[in-house]
Design an enzyme around this catalytic site. Sequence first.
Site, PDB file in Angstrom:
ATOM      1  N   HIS A   1       0.851  -1.191   0.000  1.00  0.00           N
ATOM      2  CA  HIS A   1       0.000   0.000   0.000  1.00  0.00           C
ATOM      3  C   HIS A   1       0.886   1.240   0.000  1.00  0.00           C
ATOM      4  CE1 HIS A   1      -3.921  -1.917   1.747  1.00  0.00           C
ATOM      5  NE2 HIS A   1      -3.359  -2.692   0.822  1.00  0.00           N
TER       6      HIS A   1
ATOM      7  N   GLU B   1       1.144   3.879   1.952  1.00  0.00           N
ATOM      8  CA  GLU B   1       1.794   4.239   3.211  1.00  0.00           C
ATOM      9  C   GLU B   1       2.947   3.294   3.532  1.00  0.00           C
ATOM     10  OE1 GLU B   1      -2.591   5.429   3.575  1.00  0.00           O
ATOM     11  OE2 GLU B   1      -1.463   3.750   2.724  1.00  0.00           O
TER      12      GLU B   1
ATOM     13  N   CYS C   1      -5.825   2.364   5.826  1.00  0.00           N
ATOM     14  CA  CYS C   1      -6.532   1.131   6.137  1.00  0.00           C
ATOM     15  C   CYS C   1      -5.977   0.571   7.455  1.00  0.00           C
ATOM     16  CB  CYS C   1      -6.357   0.124   4.998  1.00  0.00           C
ATOM     17  SG  CYS C   1      -4.716  -0.643   4.962  1.00  0.00           S
TER      18      CYS C   1
ATOM     19  N   CYS D   1      -2.177  -0.313   7.236  1.00  0.00           N
ATOM     20  CA  CYS D   1      -1.325   0.874   7.183  1.00  0.00           C
ATOM     21  C   CYS D   1      -1.344   1.621   8.503  1.00  0.00           C
ATOM     22  CB  CYS D   1      -1.752   1.781   6.038  1.00  0.00           C
ATOM     23  SG  CYS D   1      -1.441   1.012   4.427  1.00  0.00           S
TER      24      CYS D   1
END
Length: 156
Positions: free
Chosen positions: A53, A55, A83, A86
């Site tokens: 992801h 991040e 999310c 993250c």
Amino acid sequence: MSDDKFMQEAVNAALKGMQNNEGGPFGCVIVKDGKIIGKGNNKVTSTNDPTAHAEVTAIRDACKNLNSFQLDGCIIYTSCEPCPMCLGAIYWARPEKVYYGSSQADAANIGFDDEFIYKEIPLPYNERSIPFEQLSPEIAIKPFQEWTKKEDKTEY
């Protein structure tokens, strides 16, 4: 640069990654002392890595550039509210602050809904959609026992 400019950089990372078919429409930059020291965008589909992801990729980049496993004194600018995965990575990295652009609801509206994960967390292990069961704790405890005795460990 202003906070808005750093958020624009996170959005630019999202747009560039998406246009390059690297993954979903998410971007992130990490700033220390007014300079971008880490940048990332979602690369889940291009790397076949469900943890890639924006991040997480930005945290990995920043930590590599800082030669540190923590983001002391850093600010994270991410194009969308993180999310659960993250969020965990952010807390482990320990930045000073996080700014996010779009919300969880905005992401859900285009098919990126992580509400089911939040609902799974408080459930008893045997009621989760992916069952969790403890196995061989008497074997698995060994690394923890050794860690407590280790004299040259790096605490975090």
